[in-house]
Motif scaffolding. Structure first.
Motif, short mmCIF file in Angstrom:
data_model
loop_
_atom_site.label_atom_id
_atom_site.label_comp_id
_atom_site.label_asym_id
_atom_site.label_seq_id
_atom_site.Cartn_x
_atom_site.Cartn_y
_atom_site.Cartn_z
N ASP A 10 -3.64 -16.83 4.37
CA ASP A 10 -2.73 -17.03 5.50
C ASP A 10 -3.04 -16.12 6.69
N MET A 11 -2.77 -14.82 6.54
CA MET A 11 -2.94 -13.90 7.66
C MET A 11 -4.20 -13.06 7.42
N ILE A 12 -4.52 -12.21 8.40
CA ILE A 12 -5.53 -11.19 8.14
C ILE A 12 -4.84 -10.08 7.35
N HIS A 13 -5.39 -9.77 6.19
CA HIS A 13 -4.90 -8.64 5.40
C HIS A 13 -6.04 -7.65 5.31
N ASN A 14 -5.85 -6.61 4.53
CA ASN A 14 -6.92 -5.63 4.39
C ASN A 14 -6.89 -5.04 3.01
N PHE A 15 -8.08 -4.81 2.50
CA PHE A 15 -8.24 -4.17 1.19
C PHE A 15 -8.61 -2.72 1.43
N TYR A 16 -7.71 -1.81 1.13
CA TYR A 16 -7.95 -0.38 1.42
C TYR A 16 -7.58 0.44 0.19
N VAL A 17 -8.56 1.14 -0.33
CA VAL A 17 -8.29 2.11 -1.38
C VAL A 17 -8.79 3.45 -0.84
N PRO A 18 -7.87 4.34 -0.45
CA PRO A 18 -8.31 5.59 0.17
C PRO A 18 -9.34 6.34 -0.67
N GLU A 19 -9.17 6.30 -1.98
CA GLU A 19 -10.09 7.05 -2.86
C GLU A 19 -11.50 6.47 -2.83
N LEU A 20 -11.62 5.18 -2.57
CA LEU A 20 -12.95 4.56 -2.47
C LEU A 20 -13.59 4.83 -1.12
N GLY B 24 -8.96 5.96 -13.78
CA GLY B 24 -7.62 6.25 -13.27
C GLY B 24 -7.02 5.02 -12.63
N LYS B 25 -5.78 5.20 -12.11
CA LYS B 25 -5.07 4.08 -11.48
C LYS B 25 -4.89 4.42 -10.01
N TYR B 26 -5.31 3.55 -9.14
CA TYR B 26 -5.30 3.83 -7.69
C TYR B 26 -4.59 2.70 -6.96
N GLU B 27 -4.01 3.06 -5.82
CA GLU B 27 -3.27 2.04 -5.05
C GLU B 27 -4.20 1.30 -4.08
N ILE B 28 -4.05 -0.01 -4.06
CA ILE B 28 -4.72 -0.84 -3.05
C ILE B 28 -3.64 -1.19 -2.03
N VAL B 29 -3.86 -0.84 -0.77
CA VAL B 29 -2.82 -1.12 0.22
C VAL B 29 -3.39 -2.00 1.33
N CYS B 30 -2.48 -2.74 1.96
CA CYS B 30 -2.88 -3.59 3.08
C CYS B 30 -2.73 -2.79 4.36
N THR B 31 -3.75 -2.74 5.19
CA THR B 31 -3.65 -1.96 6.43
C THR B 31 -3.63 -2.86 7.67
N GLN B 32 -3.67 -4.16 7.48
CA GLN B 32 -3.67 -5.05 8.65
C GLN B 32 -2.30 -5.72 8.74
N LEU B 33 -1.62 -5.51 9.86
CA LEU B 33 -0.27 -6.05 10.03
C LEU B 33 -0.25 -7.54 9.73
N CYS B 34 0.53 -7.90 8.69
CA CYS B 34 0.46 -9.27 8.21
C CYS B 34 1.82 -9.95 8.14
N VAL C 63 -1.09 4.76 6.36
CA VAL C 63 -1.31 3.52 7.10
C VAL C 63 -0.24 3.38 8.19
N ARG C 64 -0.64 2.85 9.36
CA ARG C 64 0.33 2.64 10.43
C ARG C 64 1.04 1.29 10.25
N ARG C 65 2.07 1.08 11.06
CA ARG C 65 2.83 -0.17 11.10
C ARG C 65 3.54 -0.48 9.78
N TYR C 66 3.81 0.56 8.98
CA TYR C 66 4.61 0.39 7.77
C TYR C 66 6.05 0.74 8.12
N SER C 67 6.97 -0.13 7.75
CA SER C 67 8.36 0.15 8.10
C SER C 67 9.01 1.07 7.08
N ALA C 68 8.39 1.26 5.94
CA ALA C 68 8.89 2.23 4.96
C ALA C 68 7.71 2.67 4.11
N PHE C 69 7.83 3.87 3.57
CA PHE C 69 6.69 4.41 2.81
C PHE C 69 7.04 4.40 1.33
#
Lengths: 264, 592
Positions: A193-203, A225-235, B485-491
């Motif tokens: 659907d939207m632009i998302h992003n695959f971001y793992v700070p540890e990687l 270990g277990k690491y968080e994958i976060v989306c960094t592109q406003l979606c 990360v920016r543009r997050y409304s809550a952490f």
């Protein structure tokens, strides 16, 4: 007033750089084979720019102190502008050249080098506001994606059609990424659907997931270990909550995990 | 003053008599300049309040803001900001600040008022275009504000309005129906206003310079507005069609930015053949030069003000600095891809965009060194204007330094879309440009409204703002380094939760620094009606705006056609009777 400005600016400069020296807020330790290159590049840049930042702020502070208010005779910079311009070009030029040569190698290792030919191939699909991952199953082949079959309602996140596509029948689709340690991974990133992003700070890796594009990304994780994958592109409205986990396992644990998934 | 060498002539337009022609639909560049400045003031106030709201939300996600539900019952039920309303506030903050403040005030506001005066012209080349330019911009502002009052609220796609979030329509989320349409229409209108303004600035600079005002005698501020107008002519000519394509995608079923096979909320979208990256290319081809549209006028203003308060010209005259600004403007069109290192474009292009981005630091480093070298041996006079100019140098250094990180794809892969980026562009673009605006206000307001601003309040305003902006934006670098990360409304992510105290600190600093701006608003309003009468040349400055009354008459110089005989910054010239020589002075004195 000049002295106040000077003192204020010196304090601001020292307070600003203290947390950097003290590593008060710092990137988490890297867990990828290419991460140390990024960290090295970060250190180089911090040192180079730190020297520029501190020296230029302190020179500004010192000059404002020294040349404030007093009705002294005006003086001009000895030698005029030419040496100043030359100094600026040479200093920054050297900085740029060194950063580009070293940095380009770090970038190339992550994004331009081809993936290992034996890399474990995993598919990733992003949607508002979740990640899904697909393993090809025992046949080693991914079933084709049919956008018209994609449906959150019936859990068909990749738009598979096992009825007609043999390769899709054994595909494993899960909500978190499990990978074996020290094994080259090749992810193909999609978005529905939207632009998302695959971001793992540890990687130390970040890659947009763009509708209409299949974007490859490869890495090797070196620490279990277990690491968080976060989306960094406003979606969209749930952007802040879009995340998944990446679990780096030993090879036997991974094999067991994979077997369990195929059994479901 | 020995400048009345020509016969008095009548302005080619008669002075207006009616209220509407004089104050509303005025053709006078000075009124239009003040209108732009006033619009920027209104916009900056709104933008600041929006930032307070979302900063409170970032520090205390569950705190209700009393009364906010009255303004937006859907966005803030019970005063509690929803995630989508947080994104709306963020989008509108960025849009209002970048377009209606940072472009309007230093370029269109001060530029309109002072460019014709500094070159000895009686008005802009095309006064009617000028009026049209302002009122188109004003209409753009009203359309943008209307987004607050439509059913599903303002858009949520950020000031960058990335497709496909911005291009699909209501399926993409709240605010993506009428709110995003209004955004696109508003920005398209804004582009038209800026294109008209840029054409006018260029024509005026090239055609209307008074006798003796050669290009090399133009003040650096006029040079900066001229260069900015050249940049703006290309940049807005790019954003305008991009907005039109966005409107077509949203309303006419085209697929410029929408690829085939998208499924949104379980609906297969009826698009094919578009590319979300096309929007990014078009947007950043405008977006990076836009940074220079905001900062180059501020650079010019500071470089114009500093010699007056140093009592000496800039190191290397103006030529080095002008060369730097032209180089930066030229390079600004070759670097847009550095916003897109991780966008999915060919990774080889990252190197291609990284190198000119790093090279752009050279003209800015040289300019900073020129400023520092100029302060050497000066007789600094401390006024609110000079303090903000010195502060500008400091914040510009701080913002410029972080550019070294983000210009490198190998670091952007970690820092992209984190608060490190927020810190960088706020320091280098927002805070630096705002410092330029403040410096220009304290310096020129005596000329613009004929009254002196209160210096005590001005200095208090400087100290609180200077320390405040460092407290707000320096910690954002640390957050970025920690991967926030920016543009997050809550952490809610595990690794972000420990960073919330830093956000609380930033919020408190933002509220206090914002509150300090009321000192400025009060000073401005008090000065307008009760300030001490300003003399014609309160700062012992040299350029043409100080050769006329405060405020200047309708035709700027009372029928006189000035003849320029001096360079713009002749301070502390040996053998001169005073430590400054007006540009119109006939004295022939040995130059430095």
């Amino acid at each position: 007033m000049g002295k106040v400005f000077c003192v204020a600016l010196v304090i601001i400069t020292l307070v600003s750089v203290y947390p950097i020296f003290a590593h008060t807020w710092w990137p988490p330790p890297t867990i990828s084979t290419t991460g140390p290159n990024v960290d090295h590049q970060m250190d180089e840049t911090l040192i180079g720019t730190g020297v520029l930042f501190i020296s230029s702020q302190l020179i500004l502070a010192g000059f404002v102190w020294a040349y404030s208010g007093a009705k002294k005779k005006i003086k001009f910079w000895p030698g005029g502008a030419t040496p100043v311009v030359a100094f600026g070009i040479i200093i920054v030029g050297i900085e740029i050249l060194s950063l580009t040569f070293v940095g380009s190698k770090a970038w190339a290792a992550m994004y331009m080098a081809p993936p290992d030919e034996h890399a474990l191939h995993i598919d990733a699909q992003a949607e508002q506001f979740a990640f899904f991952f697909r393993y090809p199953g025992p046949d080693g082949v991914f079933g084709p994606i049919h956008p018209d079959k994609i449906s959150d309602g019936n859990g068909n996140y990749f738009g598979l059609d096992p009825e007609h596509d043999v390769a899709a029948r054994d595909d494993i689709v899960v909500g978190s990424l499990a990978i074996p340690v020290n094994t080259p991974i090749l992810l193909t990133l999609h978005s529905k659907d939207m632009i998302h992003n695959f971001y793992v700070p540890e990687l130390r890796l970040q890659q947009d997931m763009v509708p209409g594009l299949d974007i490859p990304m490869h890495f090797t994780a070196t620490t279990i270990g277990k690491y968080e994958i976060v989306c960094t592109q406003l979606c969209g409205l749930g952007h802040y909550s879009m995340r998944a986990f990446m679990e780096v396992m030993s090879q036997p644990d991974y094999d067991t995990w994979l077997k369990q998934q195929s059994g479901d | 003053m020995s400048d009345a060498s020509a016969q008095p002539e009548v302005h080619h337009l008669a002075p207006p008599t009616g209220f509407i022609r004089k104050h509303v639909f005025s053709l006078d560049h000075k009124v239009i300049g003040l209108q732009y400045y006033g619009l920027a003031l209104a916009a900056v106030f709104i933008g600041m309040v929006l930032s307070w709201l979302f900063r409170i939300h970032l520090g205390w996600a569950t705190a209700a803001i009393p009364g906010l539900q009255l303004f937006s019952p859907n966005g803030a039920p019970g005063g509690l900001i929803t995630p989508e309303y947080y994104l709306s506030l963020l989008t509108m903050h960025g849009t209002i600040m970048v377009f209606f403040v940072l472009t309007n005030a230093p370029f269109a506001g001060f530029g309109n008022y002072f460019l014709p005066i500094q070159i000895g012209a009686e008005d802009m080349a095309f006064p009617r275009f000028n009026m049209m330019s302002f009122w188109t911009t004003f209409a753009a502002f009203l359309v943008m504000m209307a987004a607050f009052f439509v059913h599903d609220g303002p858009p949520i796609s950020g000031w960058t309005a990335y497709a496909t979030l911005s291009s699909i329509g209501k399926d993409a989320g709240p605010g993506e129906a009428m709110g995003q349409n209004l955004w696109a229409v508003s920005i398209a209108l804004f582009c038209i206003g800026q294109l008209l303004g840029s054409l006018n600035f260029i024509a005026t600079t090239l055609d209307l310079r008074t006798k003796g005002m050669t290009l090399s005698r133009m003040p650096i501020s006029t040079w900066a507005w001229f260069i900015t107008a050249c940049i703006g002519l290309l940049a807005f000519a790019d954003l305008l069609p991009a907005c039109i394509l966005l409107i077509l995608d949203r309303t006419a079923g085209t697929s410029f930015f929408n690829p085939a096979g998208m499924v949104v909320s379980d609906n297969l979208q009826p698009h094919s053949g578009g590319s979300p990256l096309l929007w990014q290319h078009l947007f950043w081809f405008f977006g990076h030069p836009e940074v220079y549209i905001a900062i180059i006028p501020a650079f010019g203003i500071v470089a114009h003000i500093l010699p007056t308060f140093m009592r000496k010209p800039l190191l290397g005259g103006m030529r080095v600095l002008i060369g730097c600004l032209i180089a930066a403007g030229f390079l600004s069109y070759m670097v847009w891809g550095h916003h897109m290192f991780v966008s999915g474009m060919n990774p080889y292009s990252a190197i291609l965009f990284s190198v000119p981005t790093l090279i752009i630091t050279i003209p800015f480093t040289v300019s900073t060194l020129i400023f520092l070298g100029s302060i050497y041996g000066a007789n600094l006079r401390f006024t609110s204007a000079s303090l903000f100019s010195l502060g500008f140098i400091s914040v510009f250094i701080s913002g410029g330094i972080s550019g070294f990180f983000l210009a490198q794809p190998s670091l952007d892969t970690y820092l992209h879309a984190t608060y490190f980026v927020v810190a960088h562009f706020h320091f280098v673009m927002a805070v630096a440009a705002i410092f330029g605006i403040f410096a220009g206000t304290y310096f020129w307001m005596p000329k613009m409204i004929g009254r002196m601003m209160n210096e005590g309040l001005g200095k208090l305003h400087f100290w609180l703002t200077f320390i405040g902006v460092y407290c707000i934006f320096m910690p954002m670098h640390y957050l970025g380094l920690a991967g926030n990360v920016r543009r997050y409304s809550a952490f809610t992510d595990n690794y972000l939760i420990p960073l919330i105290p830093v956000h609380k600190f930033i919020t408190i600093a933002a509220l206090l620094t914002g509150a300090a701006q009321f000192i400025f608003f009060y000073n401005l309003i008090h000065t307008r009606w009760w300030g001490v009468q300003a003399p014609d040349n309160p700062w012992d400055a040299t350029t043409l705006e100080w050769s006329t009354t405060s405020p200047p008459p309708f035709d700027n110089f009372g029928g006189r056609h000035l003849v320029v005989r001096q360079d713009p910054y002749e301070y502390s010239v040996e053998g001169a009777a005073t430590d400054f020589i007006m540009q119109t002075a006939t004295d022939t004195i040995a130059k430095h």
